[in-house]
Scaffold this motif. Structure first.
Motif, short mmCIF file in Angstrom:
data_model
loop_
_atom_site.label_atom_id
_atom_site.label_comp_id
_atom_site.label_asym_id
_atom_site.label_seq_id
_atom_site.Cartn_x
_atom_site.Cartn_y
_atom_site.Cartn_z
N TYR A 126 -13.41 -19.87 -23.05
CA TYR A 126 -13.18 -18.61 -23.75
C TYR A 126 -12.67 -18.94 -25.15
O TYR A 126 -11.65 -19.61 -25.29
CB TYR A 126 -12.16 -17.75 -23.01
CG TYR A 126 -11.94 -16.37 -23.61
CD1 TYR A 126 -12.52 -15.26 -23.03
CD2 TYR A 126 -11.20 -16.20 -24.77
CE1 TYR A 126 -12.34 -13.99 -23.58
CE2 TYR A 126 -11.02 -14.94 -25.33
CZ TYR A 126 -11.59 -13.85 -24.74
OH TYR A 126 -11.42 -12.60 -25.30
N LEU A 127 -13.38 -18.45 -26.18
CA LEU A 127 -13.04 -18.74 -27.57
C LEU A 127 -12.86 -17.45 -28.35
O LEU A 127 -13.54 -16.46 -28.08
CB LEU A 127 -14.15 -19.56 -28.25
CG LEU A 127 -14.64 -20.82 -27.53
CD1 LEU A 127 -15.84 -21.40 -28.29
CD2 LEU A 127 -13.53 -21.85 -27.42
N SER A 161 -15.25 -12.46 -29.79
CA SER A 161 -14.96 -13.58 -28.90
C SER A 161 -16.29 -14.12 -28.39
O SER A 161 -17.33 -13.47 -28.47
CB SER A 161 -14.07 -13.14 -27.73
OG SER A 161 -14.74 -12.19 -26.94
N PHE A 162 -16.24 -15.33 -27.86
CA PHE A 162 -17.45 -15.98 -27.37
C PHE A 162 -17.09 -16.80 -26.15
O PHE A 162 -16.10 -17.55 -26.16
CB PHE A 162 -18.04 -16.88 -28.46
CG PHE A 162 -19.37 -17.50 -28.11
CD1 PHE A 162 -20.43 -16.73 -27.66
CD2 PHE A 162 -19.58 -18.87 -28.26
CE1 PHE A 162 -21.66 -17.30 -27.35
CE2 PHE A 162 -20.80 -19.45 -27.96
CZ PHE A 162 -21.84 -18.66 -27.50
N VAL A 163 -17.85 -16.61 -25.08
CA VAL A 163 -17.69 -17.41 -23.86
C VAL A 163 -18.93 -18.29 -23.75
O VAL A 163 -19.97 -17.86 -23.24
CB VAL A 163 -17.53 -16.53 -22.61
CG1 VAL A 163 -17.39 -17.40 -21.36
CG2 VAL A 163 -16.32 -15.61 -22.75
N PRO A 164 -18.86 -19.52 -24.26
CA PRO A 164 -20.01 -20.42 -24.18
C PRO A 164 -20.07 -21.12 -22.83
O PRO A 164 -19.05 -21.27 -22.14
CB PRO A 164 -19.73 -21.43 -25.30
CG PRO A 164 -18.24 -21.49 -25.36
CD PRO A 164 -17.74 -20.13 -25.00
N TRP A 165 -21.27 -21.57 -22.47
CA TRP A 165 -21.43 -22.42 -21.30
C TRP A 165 -22.43 -23.52 -21.63
O TRP A 165 -23.25 -23.40 -22.55
CB TRP A 165 -21.86 -21.63 -20.08
CG TRP A 165 -22.99 -20.66 -20.28
CD1 TRP A 165 -24.32 -20.93 -20.40
CD2 TRP A 165 -22.87 -19.23 -20.38
NE1 TRP A 165 -25.05 -19.77 -20.56
CE2 TRP A 165 -24.20 -18.72 -20.55
CE3 TRP A 165 -21.80 -18.35 -20.34
CZ2 TRP A 165 -24.44 -17.35 -20.68
CZ3 TRP A 165 -22.05 -17.00 -20.45
CH2 TRP A 165 -23.36 -16.51 -20.62
N THR A 166 -22.35 -24.59 -20.91
CA THR A 166 -23.27 -25.70 -21.13
C THR A 166 -24.67 -25.28 -20.71
O THR A 166 -24.86 -24.36 -19.91
CB THR A 166 -22.83 -26.95 -20.34
OG1 THR A 166 -22.63 -26.61 -18.97
CG2 THR A 166 -21.51 -27.50 -20.91
N SER A 167 -25.67 -25.98 -21.23
CA SER A 167 -27.07 -25.54 -21.06
C SER A 167 -27.57 -25.65 -19.63
O SER A 167 -28.66 -25.15 -19.32
CB SER A 167 -27.98 -26.35 -21.99
OG SER A 167 -27.88 -27.73 -21.67
#
Length: 528
Positions: free
Chosen positions: A266-267, A501-507
């Motif tokens: 969570y960013l 906000s940005f919730v990234p995940w790995t590919s």
């Protein structure tokens, strides 16, 4: 001071989010519109998903570690334990940003009456809690009553708005309203929608009994481990387990994503959000008034004088904050809702004007104001930068600003929410476009314990009531325009900018289902 009030301000210091999107299980490219200001949804390129893979542990770097798994003890949004608790309790409904509708989750349906004075919720058949008991209408009513009695987030608003909650049969709950409220389903997407089993409070010790896809394995001060629950109503999760870990600051989270140490994070820092969006798929969302100058309006404080409040608002230029604090990557502005928002109107926020600010400061001084104000901030680099930037602009307008730094967010909470010992501070209102009234009420209504400004204004309370009962988008936008006019006139707080906000995940992560306030549902998630 209630527990939930303390928890809520903590989440304001940490940030809460807004809306959702259905799923990323198809892989491929996210919606290009999700890169635009005001957009909400899944973005980024990802390889084709293929068939779901079974097994594995997903590691999620939360915004902050959870201290309790009781939904009444926090503001259960994505930044403050919402994803963790949704994994255990699930949600009655979830918000789908792509269709702008509330979709059934534990519920089978949710229907508003033609007169807008009741909502009828139908539950799915055969849903059970993790202790084997049935999740029926009686359990929903009991959980709702528990949440309100323990003053969970938005309980004041719920009790003001809802006349009664009744189980009319084993699978039906009817919510009778005191007045129309089109945003009511948003509460069932948050804490009120996290149904806690009736045995959770036995023996005086809280046990997380829920109907979600995962169950508690271990909770320490910095880590939470959950195991998959085979009896979940929508089938056994693909994952074996989920681990939530605490990594301080955004950049180390990005480093951990790149190294494979975590799968999701969570960013919220504008710089790291921009960077991560270039490297990872994920869920992006914007909220209004993420950056706010909070003025103490109470009697005996300088901010009780509207001239002092307005001088502050005219002295501080959000664009200067954006450049000095956020590297030019923020979303500065003095409007409650910026042009990208559904609720934007032709009524503009105050335009910074140093000469006018000086004039108002001098007028207040002529009537006895000594020019001194206390700015309270947390001892952290970002908070310090914000405080120093505001101080320099206020002093140019004739204020004498003392910055007082607290050692921790806990100390900040006590000083601002319990002791009310501040004149000015920075914070976040974080208003979701999908459900603006919830946060507007929380931060501005005289009856809200989370009204940090001590704002007690009958006109604003009346406008808020009109916003709540508006049954069309145009009617609500018109009333929000009236609110902007009142805020421009009274300056009870300062809008410094929206944010994202940005919730990234790995590919190699698929099947994440976002909902409102950046809660991520993980029951369909898998790791390829």
């Amino acid at each position: 001071m209630s527990t939930i009030a303390l928890a809520t301000v903590a989440s304001c210091l940490l940030l809460t989010g807004c809306a959702g999107n259905p799923s990323n299980d198809s892989g491929g490219t996210g919606d290009p519109a999700s890169t635009a200001l005001g957009a909400v949804g899944i973005t980024g390129d990802q390889p084709a998903a293929g068939d779901p893979q079974e097994g594995g542990t997903l590691v999620f770097a939360s915004y902050a570690p959870v201290a309790s798994l009781d939904p009444t003890k926090t503001q259960p949004g994505g930044s403050a334990g919402g994803t963790e608790m949704a994994a255990i309790y699930d949600l009655l409904v979830r918000y789908d940003a792509s269709t702008q509708t509330y979709e059934p989750q534990l519920a089978k349906s949710l229907t508003e009456s033609d007169d807008h004075l009741s909502w009828t919720l139908k539950l799915r058949d055969g849903v059970t809690f993790n202790d084997g008991t049935a999740l029926n209408a009686q359990a929903v009513v009991a959980s709702t009553n528990r949440f309100n009695q323990k003053r969970g987030a938005n309980s004041e608003l719920f009790l003001q708005s809802v006349k009664s909650v009744e189980a009319t049969d084993d699978s039906t709950v009817v919510y009778m309203m005191n007045q129309p409220w089109s945003e009511f389903p948003s509460l069932l997407n948050q804490g009120h929608g996290m149904v806690v089993g009736t045995a959770s409070d036995l023996d005086g010790k809280f046990t997380p009994i829920g109907a979600g896809a995962f169950t508690l394995a271990r909770l320490t001060g910095t880590e939470l481990e959950l195991n998959a629950r085979p009896e979940y109503w929508n089938g056994k999760p693909h994952l074996d387990a989920v681990k939530f870990v605490d990594i301080k600051d955004d950049q180390p989270k990005i480093d951990a994503l790149k190294s494979g140490g975590v799968h999701m994070a969570y960013l919220r820092n504008p710089t790291t959000v921009s960077s991560a969006k270039s490297d990872f798929p994920g869920y992006f969302e914007t909220v209004s008034m993420m950056d706010v100058g909070q003025i103490n309006n109470r009697e005996g404080r300088p901010g009780s004088d509207v001239r002092v409040r307005k001088a502050m608002a005219l002295a501080i230029d959000p664009e200067v904050i954006n450049q000095r604090v956020m590297g030019g990557l923020g979303m500065p502005g003095t409007e409650i809702f910026q042009p990208w928002s559904t609720w934007h109107s032709d009524v503009k926020g105050l335009t910074p004007n140093l000469d006018e600010a000086k004039k108002l400061t001098d007028e207040a001084k002529a009537d006895g104001f000594d020019g001194k104000i206390t700015y309270v901030a947390v001892q952290s680099p970002a908070s310090q930068a914000m405080a120093l930037t505001a101080q320099s602009m206020l002093q140019a307008a004739g204020f004498d600003v003392e910055i007082v730094y607290t050692a921790s967010a806990t100390d900040m909470i006590k000083r601002i929410y319990v002791d009310h010992d501040f004149d000015l501070s920075s914070g976040a209102f974080s208003i979701a476009d999908a459900a603006p009234y919830v946060r507007l009420y929380s931060t501005m209504h005289s009856g809200s314990s989370n009204n940090i400004a001590g704002l007690d204004d009958p006109e604003i309370d009346s406008i808020l009531a009109d916003i709540q009962t508006a049954t069309t988008t145009d009617a609500k936008r018109s009333k929000i325009a009236d609110l902007q006019k009142a805020v421009d006139q009274k300056a009870p707080f300062m809008a410094w900018g929206a944010g994202a906000s940005f919730v990234p995940w790995t590919s190699n992560v698929y099947g994440v289902v976002p909902s409102m306030t950046s809660i991520m549902l993980l029951d369909q998630t898998w790791i390829n």
